[in-house]
Write a protein that holds these residues in place. Structure first.
Motif, PDB file in Angstrom:
ATOM      1  N   THR A 143       0.793  -1.229   0.000  1.00 21.23           N
ATOM      2  CA  THR A 143       0.000   0.000   0.000  1.00 21.23           C
ATOM      3  C   THR A 143       0.822   1.275   0.000  1.00 21.23           C
ATOM      4  N   GLY A 144       2.085   1.183   0.399  1.00 19.14           N
ATOM      5  CA  GLY A 144       2.903   2.382   0.544  1.00 19.14           C
ATOM      6  C   GLY A 144       2.662   3.104   1.863  1.00 19.14           C
ATOM      7  N   ILE A 145       1.773   2.586   2.690  1.00 21.95           N
ATOM      8  CA  ILE A 145       1.495   3.176   4.000  1.00 21.95           C
ATOM      9  C   ILE A 145       2.528   2.636   4.992  1.00 21.95           C
ATOM     10  N   SER A 146       3.098   3.530   5.780  1.00 24.66           N
ATOM     11  CA  SER A 146       4.113   3.129   6.753  1.00 24.66           C
ATOM     12  C   SER A 146       3.536   2.090   7.722  1.00 24.66           C
TER      13      SER A 146
ATOM     14  N   GLU B  25      -2.742  -0.330  11.942  1.00 17.42           N
ATOM     15  CA  GLU B  25      -3.204  -0.800  13.244  1.00 17.42           C
ATOM     16  C   GLU B  25      -4.027  -2.084  13.085  1.00 17.42           C
ATOM     17  N   GLN B  26      -3.773  -3.039  13.977  1.00 14.00           N
ATOM     18  CA  GLN B  26      -4.582  -4.243  14.006  1.00 14.00           C
ATOM     19  C   GLN B  26      -5.724  -4.046  14.998  1.00 14.00           C
ATOM     20  N   LYS B  27      -6.939  -4.371  14.551  1.00 16.28           N
ATOM     21  CA  LYS B  27      -8.103  -4.375  15.431  1.00 16.28           C
ATOM     22  C   LYS B  27      -8.793  -5.715  15.245  1.00 16.28           C
ATOM     23  N   LYS B  28      -9.184  -6.321  16.354  1.00 14.84           N
ATOM     24  CA  LYS B  28      -9.837  -7.618  16.268  1.00 14.84           C
ATOM     25  C   LYS B  28     -11.352  -7.452  16.196  1.00 14.84           C
ATOM     26  N   ALA B  29     -11.965  -8.288  15.358  1.00 14.83           N
ATOM     27  CA  ALA B  29     -13.423  -8.328  15.266  1.00 14.83           C
ATOM     28  C   ALA B  29     -13.969  -8.979  16.539  1.00 14.83           C
TER      29      ALA B  29
ATOM     30  N   ASN C 246     -15.300 -11.733  17.016  1.00 18.26           N
ATOM     31  CA  ASN C 246     -14.955 -13.158  17.127  1.00 18.26           C
ATOM     32  C   ASN C 246     -13.447 -13.386  17.223  1.00 18.26           C
ATOM     33  N   GLY C 247     -12.665 -12.314  17.276  1.00 15.17           N
ATOM     34  CA  GLY C 247     -11.220 -12.438  17.449  1.00 15.17           C
ATOM     35  C   GLY C 247     -10.413 -12.436  16.163  1.00 15.17           C
ATOM     36  N   THR C 248     -11.060 -12.390  15.014  1.00 14.24           N
ATOM     37  CA  THR C 248     -10.299 -12.377  13.760  1.00 14.24           C
ATOM     38  C   THR C 248      -9.620 -11.016  13.579  1.00 14.24           C
ATOM     39  N   PRO C 249      -8.384 -11.030  13.073  1.00 20.31           N
ATOM     40  CA  PRO C 249      -7.631  -9.782  12.938  1.00 20.31           C
ATOM     41  C   PRO C 249      -8.039  -8.996  11.686  1.00 20.31           C
ATOM     42  N   ASN C 250      -8.115  -7.693  11.845  1.00 18.30           N
ATOM     43  CA  ASN C 250      -8.315  -6.780  10.725  1.00 18.30           C
ATOM     44  C   ASN C 250      -7.246  -5.698  10.818  1.00 18.30           C
ATOM     45  N   TYR C 251      -6.812  -5.209   9.674  1.00 17.70           N
ATOM     46  CA  TYR C 251      -5.761  -4.188   9.642  1.00 17.70           C
ATOM     47  C   TYR C 251      -6.291  -2.911   8.999  1.00 17.70           C
ATOM     48  N   TYR C 252      -6.030  -1.798   9.687  1.00 13.22           N
ATOM     49  CA  TYR C 252      -6.583  -0.503   9.291  1.00 13.22           C
ATOM     50  C   TYR C 252      -5.494   0.554   9.183  1.00 13.22           C
ATOM     51  N   HIS C 253      -5.789   1.551   8.363  1.00 17.44           N
ATOM     52  CA  HIS C 253      -5.034   2.795   8.330  1.00 17.44           C
ATOM     53  C   HIS C 253      -6.058   3.908   8.461  1.00 17.44           C
TER      54      HIS C 253
ATOM     55  N   ASN D  72      -8.747   4.158  10.237  1.00 14.42           N
ATOM     56  CA  ASN D  72     -10.087   3.567  10.191  1.00 14.42           C
ATOM     57  C   ASN D  72     -10.516   3.051   8.819  1.00 14.42           C
ATOM     58  N   GLU D  73      -9.588   2.985   7.874  1.00 13.52           N
ATOM     59  CA  GLU D  73      -9.882   2.384   6.573  1.00 13.52           C
ATOM     60  C   GLU D  73      -9.331   0.960   6.557  1.00 13.52           C
ATOM     61  N   LEU D  74     -10.215   0.003   6.311  1.00 13.01           N
ATOM     62  CA  LEU D  74      -9.837  -1.401   6.268  1.00 13.01           C
ATOM     63  C   LEU D  74      -8.943  -1.647   5.054  1.00 13.01           C
ATOM     64  N   LEU D  75      -7.800  -2.285   5.273  1.00 11.47           N
ATOM     65  CA  LEU D  75      -6.822  -2.483   4.204  1.00 11.47           C
ATOM     66  C   LEU D  75      -6.943  -3.831   3.504  1.00 11.47           C
ATOM     67  N   LEU D  76      -7.688  -4.776   4.072  1.00 11.65           N
ATOM     68  CA  LEU D  76      -7.774  -6.129   3.523  1.00 11.65           C
ATOM     69  C   LEU D  76      -9.215  -6.602   3.478  1.00 11.65           C
ATOM     70  N   LYS D  77      -9.492  -7.499   2.537  1.00 14.05           N
ATOM     71  CA  LYS D  77     -10.790  -8.184   2.554  1.00 14.05           C
ATOM     72  C   LYS D  77     -10.823  -9.202   3.680  1.00 14.05           C
ATOM     73  N   SER D  78      -9.700  -9.882   3.880  1.00 14.29           N
ATOM     74  CA  SER D  78      -9.659 -10.939   4.885  1.00 14.29           C
ATOM     75  C   SER D  78      -8.213 -11.226   5.278  1.00 14.29           C
ATOM     76  N   CYS D  79      -8.045 -11.617   6.537  1.00 14.10           N
ATOM     77  CA  CYS D  79      -6.734 -11.989   7.070  1.00 14.10           C
ATOM     78  C   CYS D  79      -6.928 -13.192   7.977  1.00 14.10           C
ATOM     79  N   SER D  80      -6.028 -14.152   7.862  1.00 13.22           N
ATOM     80  CA  SER D  80      -6.072 -15.318   8.738  1.00 13.22           C
ATOM     81  C   SER D  80      -4.656 -15.579   9.251  1.00 13.22           C
ATOM     82  N   ILE D  81      -4.559 -15.865  10.541  1.00 14.48           N
ATOM     83  CA  ILE D  81      -3.272 -16.106  11.188  1.00 14.48           C
ATOM     84  C   ILE D  81      -3.345 -17.444  11.919  1.00 14.48           C
ATOM     85  N   SER D  82      -2.284 -18.225  11.801  1.00 15.28           N
ATOM     86  CA  SER D  82      -2.192 -19.492  12.530  1.00 15.28           C
ATOM     87  C   SER D  82      -0.772 -19.685  13.024  1.00 15.28           C
TER      88      SER D  82
END
Length: 184
Positions: free
Chosen positions: A138-141, A146-150, A152-159, A161-171
């Motif tokens: 994205t070119g964003i530093s 920022e990571q914010k959890k939904a 249900n605990g799934t991670p979302n990444y924002y700049h 307050n703009e969501l940067l991804l459709k989906s993220c999964s971590i294991s």
């Protein structure tokens, strides 16, 4: 949406006894049990099916904001050496698995041809690696992401307050950690 799972083979070998009484019956359907028991490497098939189920489950929980434990309700089917499907209720999830001597990794998606970025590495520092990848894309530093959890605990990444991804999964399991990203 996407989901993923990784199994550290050496840890699964020492910590989980898939041959213990009742294990297969509690986790796998009768059809899956037959496939496992006929497989050239039943241990590998147990953990491949488990990673497929877990990956599909992660998508379902993102969609429905609900957690539960019912692995037998997710039924796996192999369609090729590395691809498969998981059926749950009226949904079908498409999976791709990577099996080697170190780990078994599966990523699931709702559409067969979904382009997903995944990175496997050490089990620590995943958040930092995700932010670095997002910075590259994205070119964003990374420091401004920022990571914010939904709920249900799934991670979302924002700049801002703009969501940067459709989906993220971590294991992570044992020595291995993986993240998978589905870009907007």
């Amino acid at each position: 949406m996407i989901g993923n799972d990784i199994i550290d083979v050496s840890l699964a070998t020492t910590e989980s006894d898939w041959k213990r009484e009742g294990f297969l019956e509690k986790q796998f359907t009768a059809k899956e049990q037959r496939i496992i028991l006929k497989a050239n490497n039943p241990f590998e098939m147990v953990w491949r099916f488990w990673s497929m189920k877990e990956s599909a489950y992660k998508i379902y929980t993102q969609q429905n904001q609900e957690r539960f434990f019912a692995p037998k309700k997710f039924e796996c089917e192999l369609t090729s050496e590395d691809e498969g499907t998981v059926h749950f209720q009226d949904q079908k999830f498409y999976t791709i698995s990577n099996l080697n001597v170190n780990y078994i990794f599966t990523v699931a998606s709702l559409k067969k041809e979904t382009m997903v970025f995944s990175e496997i590495g050490p089990s620590f520092g995943i958040d930092k690696r995700i932010k670095k990848k997002l910075e590259e894309e994205t070119g964003i530093s990374a420091s401004e992401i920022e990571q914010k959890k939904a709920k249900n605990g799934t991670p979302n990444y924002y700049h801002k307050n703009e969501l940067l991804l459709k989906s993220c999964s971590i294991s992570h399991h044992g020595n291995y950690g993986v993240f998978s990203l589905l870009f907007n």
